[in-house]
Write a protein that holds these residues in place. Structure first.
Motif, PDB file in Angstrom:
ATOM      1  N   ASP A  63       0.849  -1.191   0.000  1.00  0.00           N
ATOM      2  CA  ASP A  63       0.000   0.000   0.000  1.00  0.00           C
ATOM      3  C   ASP A  63       0.884   1.240   0.000  1.00  0.00           C
ATOM      4  O   ASP A  63       1.781   1.372   0.837  1.00  0.00           O
ATOM      5  CB  ASP A  63      -0.914   0.005   1.234  1.00  0.00           C
ATOM      6  N   LEU A  64       0.627   2.146  -0.941  1.00  0.00           N
ATOM      7  CA  LEU A  64       1.383   3.394  -1.031  1.00  0.00           C
ATOM      8  C   LEU A  64       0.562   4.550  -0.490  1.00  0.00           C
ATOM      9  O   LEU A  64      -0.660   4.576  -0.666  1.00  0.00           O
ATOM     10  CB  LEU A  64       1.782   3.683  -2.477  1.00  0.00           C
ATOM     11  N   SER A  65       1.231   5.490   0.146  1.00  0.00           N
ATOM     12  CA  SER A  65       0.555   6.672   0.700  1.00  0.00           C
ATOM     13  C   SER A  65       0.571   7.806  -0.321  1.00  0.00           C
ATOM     14  O   SER A  65       1.647   8.256  -0.723  1.00  0.00           O
ATOM     15  CB  SER A  65       1.241   7.123   1.994  1.00  0.00           C
ATOM     16  N   ASN A 182      11.378  -1.061  -1.068  1.00  0.00           N
ATOM     17  CA  ASN A 182      11.309   0.064  -0.132  1.00  0.00           C
ATOM     18  C   ASN A 182      12.376   1.106  -0.449  1.00  0.00           C
ATOM     19  O   ASN A 182      12.108   2.321  -0.419  1.00  0.00           O
ATOM     20  CB  ASN A 182      11.476  -0.451   1.302  1.00  0.00           C
ATOM     21  N   GLN A 191       6.106   6.560  -0.785  1.00  0.00           N
ATOM     22  CA  GLN A 191       6.158   6.074   0.591  1.00  0.00           C
ATOM     23  C   GLN A 191       5.307   4.821   0.748  1.00  0.00           C
ATOM     24  O   GLN A 191       4.106   4.829   0.495  1.00  0.00           O
ATOM     25  CB  GLN A 191       5.669   7.148   1.568  1.00  0.00           C
ATOM     26  N   ASN A 193       3.313   2.350   2.862  1.00  0.00           N
ATOM     27  CA  ASN A 193       2.572   2.388   4.126  1.00  0.00           C
ATOM     28  C   ASN A 193       2.650   1.018   4.787  1.00  0.00           C
ATOM     29  O   ASN A 193       1.904   0.105   4.437  1.00  0.00           O
ATOM     30  CB  ASN A 193       1.113   2.787   3.865  1.00  0.00           C
ATOM     31  N   HIS A 194       3.562   0.858   5.735  1.00  0.00           N
ATOM     32  CA  HIS A 194       3.782  -0.444   6.359  1.00  0.00           C
ATOM     33  C   HIS A 194       2.580  -0.897   7.185  1.00  0.00           C
ATOM     34  O   HIS A 194       2.322  -2.094   7.312  1.00  0.00           O
ATOM     35  CB  HIS A 194       5.039  -0.389   7.237  1.00  0.00           C
ATOM     36  N   ASP A 195       1.848   0.058   7.750  1.00  0.00           N
ATOM     37  CA  ASP A 195       0.693  -0.297   8.577  1.00  0.00           C
ATOM     38  C   ASP A 195      -0.435  -0.923   7.744  1.00  0.00           C
ATOM     39  O   ASP A 195      -1.207  -1.737   8.244  1.00  0.00           O
ATOM     40  CB  ASP A 195       0.157   0.939   9.308  1.00  0.00           C
ATOM     41  N   LYS A 196      -0.540  -0.518   6.490  1.00  0.00           N
ATOM     42  CA  LYS A 196      -1.612  -1.040   5.631  1.00  0.00           C
ATOM     43  C   LYS A 196      -1.129  -2.147   4.690  1.00  0.00           C
ATOM     44  O   LYS A 196      -1.933  -2.697   3.935  1.00  0.00           O
ATOM     45  CB  LYS A 196      -2.238   0.102   4.828  1.00  0.00           C
ATOM     46  N   THR A 197       0.155  -2.440   4.710  1.00  0.00           N
ATOM     47  CA  THR A 197       0.670  -3.557   3.917  1.00  0.00           C
ATOM     48  C   THR A 197       0.284  -4.861   4.603  1.00  0.00           C
ATOM     49  O   THR A 197       0.555  -5.044   5.789  1.00  0.00           O
ATOM     50  CB  THR A 197       2.199  -3.459   3.777  1.00  0.00           C
TER      51      THR A 197
END
Length: 307
Positions: A63-65, A182, A191, A193-197
């Motif tokens: 997921d990208l921000s 990354n 960027q 998004n590690h939280d949504k990956t």
């Protein structure tokens, strides 16, 4: 006039990219004869084949921000020249298209100061999505070099591979690939998004548990269910949650439509049914091949009620 010119350029550039085979063949976003459904069917079919052969599959959803807003104009123009092969007046046109843009905020009769835009593809433009695909071309090259299967739809990228439960080598390759992705994104002002990956594992329950445990030791926590391009996917590929979500939403809208059906013509009712119900039943229904008979009956019940 601007939209018309963009459309002409879009058609010419698309023909050039297709003829010269520049498009990433695993990019389904904003291309003719491609869609979210084609992207999902390819991935799910590969996973099912891996499961049939007794292997376990690992799927990672990146997921990208705000990806479209961080596209660097200098890098994009360099990409158009070196990766696509544009030059001369064509490059001058794209340079004038991207540069000297500004943005401001307007509320009522008040406007903020105008600030120059040095990044981002124009929102709502015809060319914006196509330019973003070209900006992402090197990512596909990185993934191919890592020998990891992937499928993209615009800024949504799916990485997946198959492995034997006792062989952790492919997982190490996958982790190394994530590091390279990354790094590339950081260099290109994107960027992750590690939280949504999200990570999900498919295959025999006992085998996938062992793989999930190893993934967790590498800081990759696997989930039992993920949402991929609007479709809920579970580890057993039953799509039960997806079907429950569709039927629940469909009956909710049917109930609301029934309340106002006496106030509108039949053709207007049909438009509402298509907009809120049929469109949901049709979305990515090619994935539902081979699902349990009970689930099929649920969908048929919705279709009959809508009819």
């Amino acid at each position: 006039m601007a939209k018309i010119i963009e459309k002409v350029v879009f058609n010419q550039l698309s023909q050039f990219l297709t003829f010269n085979k520049i498009f990433d063949k695993f990019q389904s976003g904003f291309r003719s004869h491609h869609s979210t459904e084609t992207a999902l069917i390819k991935v799910i079919n590969d996973i099912r084949l891996n499961t049939d052969s007794g292997k376990v599959s690992v799927l990672i959803l990146l997921d990208l921000s705000a990806a479209f807003d961080t596209v660097d104009h200098t890098i994009l123009l360099h990409r158009l020249q070196t990766w696509v092969g544009l030059n001369g007046k064509v490059m001058q046109w794209f340079k004038s298209y991207l540069e000297e843009r500004s943005y401001f905020v307007s509320i009522g009769n008040f406007e903020s100061d105008r600030l120059p835009m040095s990044c981002g593809v124009p929102q709502g433009s015809v060319l914006g999505p196509l330019l973003f695909n070209l900006y992402m071309l090197p990512l596909g090259q990185i993934l191919q070099n890592c020998k990891v299967d992937y499928q993209s739809y615009a800024d949504d990228t799916q990485l997946y591979l198959s492995l034997n439960p006792d062989d952790h080598g492919p997982i190490e390759v996958l982790c190394d690939c994530l590091e390279k992705v990354n790094c590339w994104m950081s260099e290109n002002f994107l960027q992750l998004n590690h939280d949504k990956t999200e990570v999900i594992v498919f295959g025999n329950k006992e085998k996938r548990t062992a793989v999930s445990n190893y993934l967790e030791s590498r800081s990759l926590k696997a989930k039992d269910q993920v949402k991929n391009l609007g479709v809920l996917i579970d580890t057993d590929l039953t799509f039960s949650s997806q079907i429950k979500s569709i039927t629940k939403t469909a009956f909710y809208h049917l109930k609301n439509i029934s309340r106002v059906k006496g106030l509108m013509a039949q053709k207007d009712q049909e438009k509402l049914v298509h907009a809120f119900i049929s469109s949901r039943l049709d979305y990515c229904n090619g994935l539902l091949t081979g699902i349990p008979q009970k689930s099929i009956k649920q969908l048929q019940l919705v279709q009959n009620a809508a009819a």
